[in-house]
Design a protein around this motif. Structure first.
Motif, PDB file in Angstrom:
ATOM      1  N   THR A   1     -27.034  73.333  77.491  1.00 22.21           N
ATOM      2  CA  THR A   1     -26.377  72.704  76.340  1.00 22.21           C
ATOM      3  C   THR A   1     -25.008  72.183  76.765  1.00 22.21           C
ATOM      4  N   ASP A   2     -24.509  71.212  76.024  1.00 25.68           N
ATOM      5  CA  ASP A   2     -23.173  70.690  76.321  1.00 25.68           C
ATOM      6  C   ASP A   2     -22.126  71.424  75.491  1.00 25.68           C
ATOM      7  N   ALA A   3     -20.890  70.973  75.579  1.00 22.72           N
ATOM      8  CA  ALA A   3     -19.789  71.686  74.913  1.00 22.72           C
ATOM      9  C   ALA A   3     -19.935  71.690  73.399  1.00 22.72           C
ATOM     10  N   PRO A  53     -20.404  64.463  86.041  1.00 18.43           N
ATOM     11  CA  PRO A  53     -19.174  65.019  86.625  1.00 18.43           C
ATOM     12  C   PRO A  53     -18.160  65.384  85.545  1.00 18.43           C
ATOM     13  N   GLY A  54     -17.376  66.418  85.834  1.00 18.73           N
ATOM     14  CA  GLY A  54     -16.304  66.813  84.939  1.00 18.73           C
ATOM     15  C   GLY A  54     -16.758  67.190  83.549  1.00 18.73           C
ATOM     16  N   THR A  55     -17.930  67.790  83.446  1.00 19.32           N
ATOM     17  CA  THR A  55     -18.509  68.110  82.137  1.00 19.32           C
ATOM     18  C   THR A  55     -18.780  69.601  82.035  1.00 19.32           C
ATOM     19  N   THR A  56     -18.538  70.157  80.869  1.00 19.22           N
ATOM     20  CA  THR A  56     -18.768  71.578  80.643  1.00 19.22           C
ATOM     21  C   THR A  56     -20.159  71.792  80.037  1.00 19.22           C
ATOM     22  N   TYR A  57     -20.879  72.732  80.637  1.00 22.35           N
ATOM     23  CA  TYR A  57     -22.231  73.063  80.177  1.00 22.35           C
ATOM     24  C   TYR A  57     -22.361  74.575  80.012  1.00 22.35           C
ATOM     25  N   THR A 103     -26.451  84.216  80.003  1.00 18.25           N
ATOM     26  CA  THR A 103     -25.735  82.988  79.685  1.00 18.25           C
ATOM     27  C   THR A 103     -24.504  82.836  80.580  1.00 18.25           C
ATOM     28  N   CYS A 104     -24.248  81.615  80.995  1.00 16.33           N
ATOM     29  CA  CYS A 104     -23.004  81.330  81.706  1.00 16.33           C
ATOM     30  C   CYS A 104     -22.539  79.914  81.356  1.00 16.33           C
ATOM     31  N   THR A 105     -21.232  79.713  81.429  1.00 17.43           N
ATOM     32  CA  THR A 105     -20.639  78.398  81.170  1.00 17.43           C
ATOM     33  C   THR A 105     -19.915  77.930  82.423  1.00 17.43           C
TER      34      THR A 105
END
Length: 408
Positions: free
Chosen positions: A345-347, A379-383, A402-404
């Motif tokens: 999933t995204d932020a 790139p540069g994206t939080t998941y 779960t991990c981010t």
């Protein structure tokens, strides 16, 4: 694994899908080892030291050429004991040079007919080679085969209606044991459903025999015979298709025994690790469907995988568009963990995608940890990655890992 109260009165080995090539390939050694293992197992038995028969259930050769048949013949000649019966059923790979050619070579080189009905120590064995049919060019069964098959079944039942009947065919009976969705045939099903005494052995799919779904009971009993060449699995949602990682680490076959009470036990051997799998399938009364236990709701099928409280996902490498992560195998109280699902999933919490991989359960020595590479990220994206585990009947784990992370 072995019951002390079980005293065999007949013993046989079953293998399929060896795929011997014209020139040397590792499957030649695996095939020879299977014979040696079966011989030694019989010799070391305290109560019954015979190996009565070996059944080769098709695709022993890759294309049915003479060099392949000669290699198979030589391996058998070097390992088969005089008292052991050999039954070789032909299938699609042997038929690559046409069915009539394959059958002629079987008669000339091995001295046997493509279809056989044997009685060994009171137990009936029915083995059929494949032919052209309405469902397949070379791995089905035509009407003549169907008529012969049912005649032999009826002969066996007339002899003893409460005795297992061992039957051998290359493609699985459709929608029975694991692998039979993609690699099954309906050609014999209407016959087989009439006779619960049937215990069928079939290959074709290369599905692992340590998968608990490789034994199925409904109107009769169906077992998949695995492979000595490579694995292929009968699920279609995995990131690498149906052929799993380490697919070549594959060499499995059965040793089957029956006792005077007509009970049958099936032992699965792994040539790669040199030991049996931790399973012993018992068929107490093959003729009585009310005793069948290897159904979709068998004991243990309700067990859900779970992760230990200390389990975490490790980020092993984080790049601009890829992330490599790993985690410990989940635990389960029956059988093994079948597969894992990872949801990304995204932020904002929106699902980016879901991927699935197998647990490597098909290896006798499963890896203690799973590794997973997520590709095609931004790139540069939080998941956030969430991992759940499933059993062989699609029951998901009650907890998840779960991990981010943020790509570079």
């Amino acid at each position: 694994m072995l019951q002390d109260s079980f005293t065999p009165v007949v013993r046989f080995a079953v293998m399929s899908d060896v795929h011997i090539e014209d020139n040397y390939n590792p499957e030649r050694e695996r095939f020879a080892t299977a014979w040696k293992v079966a011989n030694n197992f019989a010799a070391e038995s305290q109560t019954y030291n015979k190996l009565d028969a070996v059944f080769l259930v098709g695709d022993i050769a890759t294309s049915g050429t003479l060099p392949q048949y000669y290699a198979i013949r030589d391996i058998i000649a070097a390992n088969k004991l005089p008292e052991t019966r050999l039954v070789y059923s032909l299938a699609g790979h042997e038929h690559r040079e046409q069915i009539d050619v394959a059958e002629a070579r079987l008669r000339e080189i091995f001295g046997m007919e493509p279809d056989q009905h044997l009685v060994i120590n009171g137990f009936h064995f029915i083995a059929m080679s494949t032919t052209k049919s309405a469902t397949s060019k070379n791995t089905g069964y035509d009407e003549a085969k169907r008529i012969w098959y049912e005649e032999k079944i009826r002969e066996a039942i007339a002899d003893d209606p409460e005795c297992p009947i061992f039957a051998f065919q290359h493609p699985h009976p459709e929608n029975t044991c694991y692998g039979a969705i993609e690699w099954g045939t309906p050609d014999l099903l209407d016959i087989q459903r009439k006779y619960p005494q049937l215990i069928t052995f079939s290959g074709h799919s290369h599905a692992p025999i340590n998968d608990p779904r490789s034994i199925w009971q409904g109107d009769f009993t169906s077992l998949g015979t695995g492979s000595l060449a490579y694995f292929e699995l009968d699920e279609f949602d995995k990131v690498y298709g149906t052929v799993p990682p380490d697919s070549q680490i594959c060499a499995q076959f059965y040793i089957v025994e029956a006792d005077a009470q007509k009970r049958v036990r099936v032992l699965a051997y792994d040539i790669i690790t040199g030991r049996f799998f931790d399973q012993c399938w018992m068929i107490e009364k093959a003729w009585d469907k009310s005793t069948f236990t290897y159904t979709d709701d068998r004991p243990g099928s309700e067990c859900e995988p779970y992760f230990a409280e200390t389990d975490v996902i490790s980020l092993d490498a984080v790049g601009e568009t890829e992330v490599m992560l790993s985690f410990p195998q989940a635990e389960i109280d029956a059988f093994r963990v079948n597969a894992y699902y990872l949801t990304l999933t995204d932020a904002s919490g929106a699902e980016v995608r879901t991927e699935s991989v197998w647990s490597h359960y098909y290896l006798n020595d499963m890896p203690a940890r799973m590794s997973w590479t997520l590709k095609d990220l931004q790139p540069g994206t939080t998941y956030t990655a969430t991992v759940t585990a499933t059993n062989f009947w699609a029951k998901r784990s009650t907890n998840a890992l779960t991990c981010t992370f943020t790509t570079k």
